[in-house]
Design a protein around this motif. Structure first.
Motif, mmCIF file in Angstrom:
data_model
loop_
_atom_site.group_PDB
_atom_site.id
_atom_site.type_symbol
_atom_site.label_atom_id
_atom_site.label_comp_id
_atom_site.label_asym_id
_atom_site.label_seq_id
_atom_site.Cartn_x
_atom_site.Cartn_y
_atom_site.Cartn_z
ATOM 1 N N VAL A 115 2.812 -2.735 18.841
ATOM 2 C CA VAL A 115 2.480 -3.734 19.857
ATOM 3 C C VAL A 115 1.848 -3.102 21.091
ATOM 4 O O VAL A 115 0.826 -3.589 21.607
ATOM 5 N N ALA A 116 2.429 -2.004 21.580
ATOM 6 C CA ALA A 116 1.915 -1.386 22.808
ATOM 7 C C ALA A 116 0.477 -0.919 22.626
ATOM 8 O O ALA A 116 -0.369 -1.086 23.519
ATOM 9 N N GLN A 117 0.168 -0.347 21.465
ATOM 10 C CA GLN A 117 -1.200 0.125 21.236
ATOM 11 C C GLN A 117 -2.174 -1.035 21.068
ATOM 12 O O GLN A 117 -3.328 -0.948 21.521
ATOM 13 N N ILE A 118 -1.741 -2.094 20.419
ATOM 14 C CA ILE A 118 -2.629 -3.247 20.260
ATOM 15 C C ILE A 118 -2.928 -3.872 21.623
ATOM 16 O O ILE A 118 -4.069 -4.263 21.910
ATOM 17 N N LEU A 123 -6.818 -4.586 26.104
ATOM 18 C CA LEU A 123 -7.167 -4.330 27.504
ATOM 19 C C LEU A 123 -8.383 -3.408 27.609
ATOM 20 O O LEU A 123 -9.205 -3.556 28.509
ATOM 21 N N GLU A 124 -8.509 -2.453 26.684
ATOM 22 C CA GLU A 124 -9.699 -1.598 26.667
ATOM 23 C C GLU A 124 -10.944 -2.427 26.348
ATOM 24 O O GLU A 124 -12.031 -2.155 26.865
ATOM 25 N N PHE A 125 -10.796 -3.435 25.509
ATOM 26 C CA PHE A 125 -11.912 -4.342 25.223
ATOM 27 C C PHE A 125 -12.370 -5.036 26.505
ATOM 28 O O PHE A 125 -13.571 -5.173 26.752
ATOM 29 N N LYS A 126 -11.415 -5.464 27.331
ATOM 30 C CA LYS A 126 -11.752 -6.166 28.567
ATOM 31 C C LYS A 126 -12.447 -5.229 29.557
ATOM 32 O O LYS A 126 -13.231 -5.693 30.376
ATOM 33 N N THR A 127 -12.169 -3.936 29.483
ATOM 34 C CA THR A 127 -12.835 -2.985 30.382
ATOM 35 C C THR A 127 -14.178 -2.517 29.824
ATOM 36 O O THR A 127 -14.897 -1.787 30.505
ATOM 37 N N GLY A 128 -14.493 -2.888 28.577
ATOM 38 C CA GLY A 128 -15.763 -2.477 27.981
ATOM 39 C C GLY A 128 -15.716 -1.117 27.318
ATOM 40 O O GLY A 128 -16.767 -0.544 27.001
ATOM 41 N N ASN A 129 -14.511 -0.587 27.071
ATOM 42 C CA ASN A 129 -14.371 0.731 26.448
ATOM 43 C C ASN A 129 -14.287 0.563 24.936
ATOM 44 O O ASN A 129 -13.220 0.266 24.386
ATOM 45 N N THR A 130 -15.403 0.737 24.247
ATOM 46 C CA THR A 130 -15.446 0.531 22.801
ATOM 47 C C THR A 130 -14.561 1.524 22.067
ATOM 48 O O THR A 130 -13.815 1.154 21.147
ATOM 49 N N PHE A 131 -14.630 2.793 22.450
ATOM 50 C CA PHE A 131 -13.837 3.822 21.770
ATOM 51 C C PHE A 131 -12.344 3.522 21.905
ATOM 52 O O PHE A 131 -11.594 3.559 20.920
ATOM 53 N N GLY A 132 -11.890 3.244 23.120
ATOM 54 C CA GLY A 132 -10.480 2.958 23.328
ATOM 55 C C GLY A 132 -10.031 1.720 22.581
ATOM 56 O O GLY A 132 -8.923 1.678 22.034
ATOM 57 N N MET A 133 -10.884 0.692 22.545
ATOM 58 C CA MET A 133 -10.533 -0.537 21.838
ATOM 59 C C MET A 133 -10.355 -0.269 20.348
ATOM 60 O O MET A 133 -9.362 -0.684 19.736
ATOM 61 N N VAL A 134 -11.312 0.450 19.745
ATOM 62 C CA VAL A 134 -11.239 0.732 18.312
ATOM 63 C C VAL A 134 -10.051 1.628 17.988
ATOM 64 O O VAL A 134 -9.284 1.367 17.044
ATOM 65 N N ALA A 135 -9.858 2.690 18.774
ATOM 66 C CA ALA A 135 -8.799 3.652 18.479
ATOM 67 C C ALA A 135 -7.412 3.033 18.625
ATOM 68 O O ALA A 135 -6.591 3.079 17.692
ATOM 69 N N PHE A 136 -7.126 2.444 19.779
ATOM 70 C CA PHE A 136 -5.775 1.934 20.017
ATOM 71 C C PHE A 136 -5.436 0.779 19.080
ATOM 72 O O PHE A 136 -4.324 0.708 18.542
ATOM 73 N N THR A 137 -6.381 -0.148 18.887
ATOM 74 C CA THR A 137 -6.109 -1.271 17.994
ATOM 75 C C THR A 137 -5.900 -0.790 16.564
ATOM 76 O O THR A 137 -4.973 -1.243 15.867
ATOM 77 N N SER A 138 -6.708 0.152 16.122
ATOM 78 C CA SER A 138 -6.606 0.643 14.745
ATOM 79 C C SER A 138 -5.283 1.360 14.504
ATOM 80 O O SER A 138 -4.587 1.093 13.505
ATOM 81 N N TYR A 139 -4.918 2.272 15.398
ATOM 82 C CA TYR A 139 -3.674 3.019 15.177
ATOM 83 C C TYR A 139 -2.449 2.147 15.434
ATOM 84 O O TYR A 139 -1.378 2.403 14.862
#
Length: 261
Positions: A115-118, A123-139
């Motif tokens: 849950v915390a990573q998702i 939140l990374e998506f809202k900041t426009g950080n593609t790498f952070g969005m993909v990494a945190f959501t995936s893991y």
């Protein structure tokens, strides 16, 4: 006919007042104490600070911008959720904790690792950080996969999957992590080191489920120790980011990217 600017519908009604019937200056100051009518520029003071000056135009109302909002960095949350859960599970894989300790990992993987990573990924998506969005959501979803697998098998809802199937799954996660590691060359050395250790961990765990040994050691057990290093590294990077954000300056550097262009 001109119109008079208003501070916003939150404080006043939606009516637009014609300048021909506007009250005299002193009444305007009493009715609208937050607006300076001395010229054609409107200045609005609220909560002790002065908003950006806006110039009025004939026949138009002025839309005043909301106060600036500084969003927090969701990265440390995702790294902490990933790192802490990885450390606990890796203690089982390395033989430091008994296999029965997996029962403590499953709810942790659901809550903090998942849950915390998702949340961090959203939140990374809202900041426009593609790498952070993909990494945190995936893991985060990876930890849900692990927890669901252990839960459903333990409850007898699904049969125990063959080791080779788990090995292929971990191998593909290793490939995915290796590709993200290539991208991380453009990020800080701290983040780069996490993905370096992580793809090695996945490949070793996959080799262990395939039955490979390095000397007398199972690859899975060696992967457990690499997982410990990975989780500790992620926790340290999370700590450094929180420290720097709290101090408002770089107290400890995470290192410049290996590729800067």
């Amino acid at each position: 006919m001109g119109t008079r600017a208003r501070p916003g519908a939150h404080f006043y009604s939606h009516h637009v007042y014609p300048t021909s019937i506007a009250p005299i200056a002193i009444h305007r100051k009493l009715l609208f104490p937050g607006i300076d009518f001395t010229d054609r520029s409107v200045r609005w003071v609220r909560n002790g600070y002065r908003e950006k000056e806006l110039t009025s135009t004939m026949g138009n109302e002025i839309a005043l911008p909301p106060p600036s909002f500084k969003a927090a960095n969701p990265g440390p949350l995702g790294l902490a959720g990933f790192g802490l859960t990885t450390v606990v599970l890796s203690c089982v894989n390395a033989g430091i904790l008994p296999p029965a300790a997996v029962a403590a990992v499953v709810p942790l993987a659901f809550a903090y690792g998942g849950v915390a990573q998702i949340i961090a990924g959203i939140l990374e998506f809202k900041t426009g950080n593609t790498f952070g969005m993909v990494a945190f959501t995936s893991y985060g979803v990876f930890w849900w996969w692990f927890a669901f697998m252990k839960w459903t098998v333990g409850a007898g809802w699904l049969q125990t999957p063959p080791a080779s199937a788990v090995a292929v799954t971990l191998l593909m996660w290793g490939v995915f992590t290796f590709l993200l590691w290539i991208v991380s060359f453009r990020l800080s050395k701290g983040v780069w080191s996490i993905f370096l250790l992580l793809w090695i961990t996945f490949f070793l765990l996959a080799a262990g489920d395939f039955g490979y040994l390095i000397g007398s050691w199972s690859c899975g057990k060696i992967g457990g120790f690499f997982g410990l290093l990975t989780g500790i590294d992620a926790l340290l990077v999370a700590f450094i980011e929180v420290l720097n954000a709290t101090a408002g300056r770089v107290v400890i550097s995470l290192g410049q990217p290996l590729i800067r262009n």
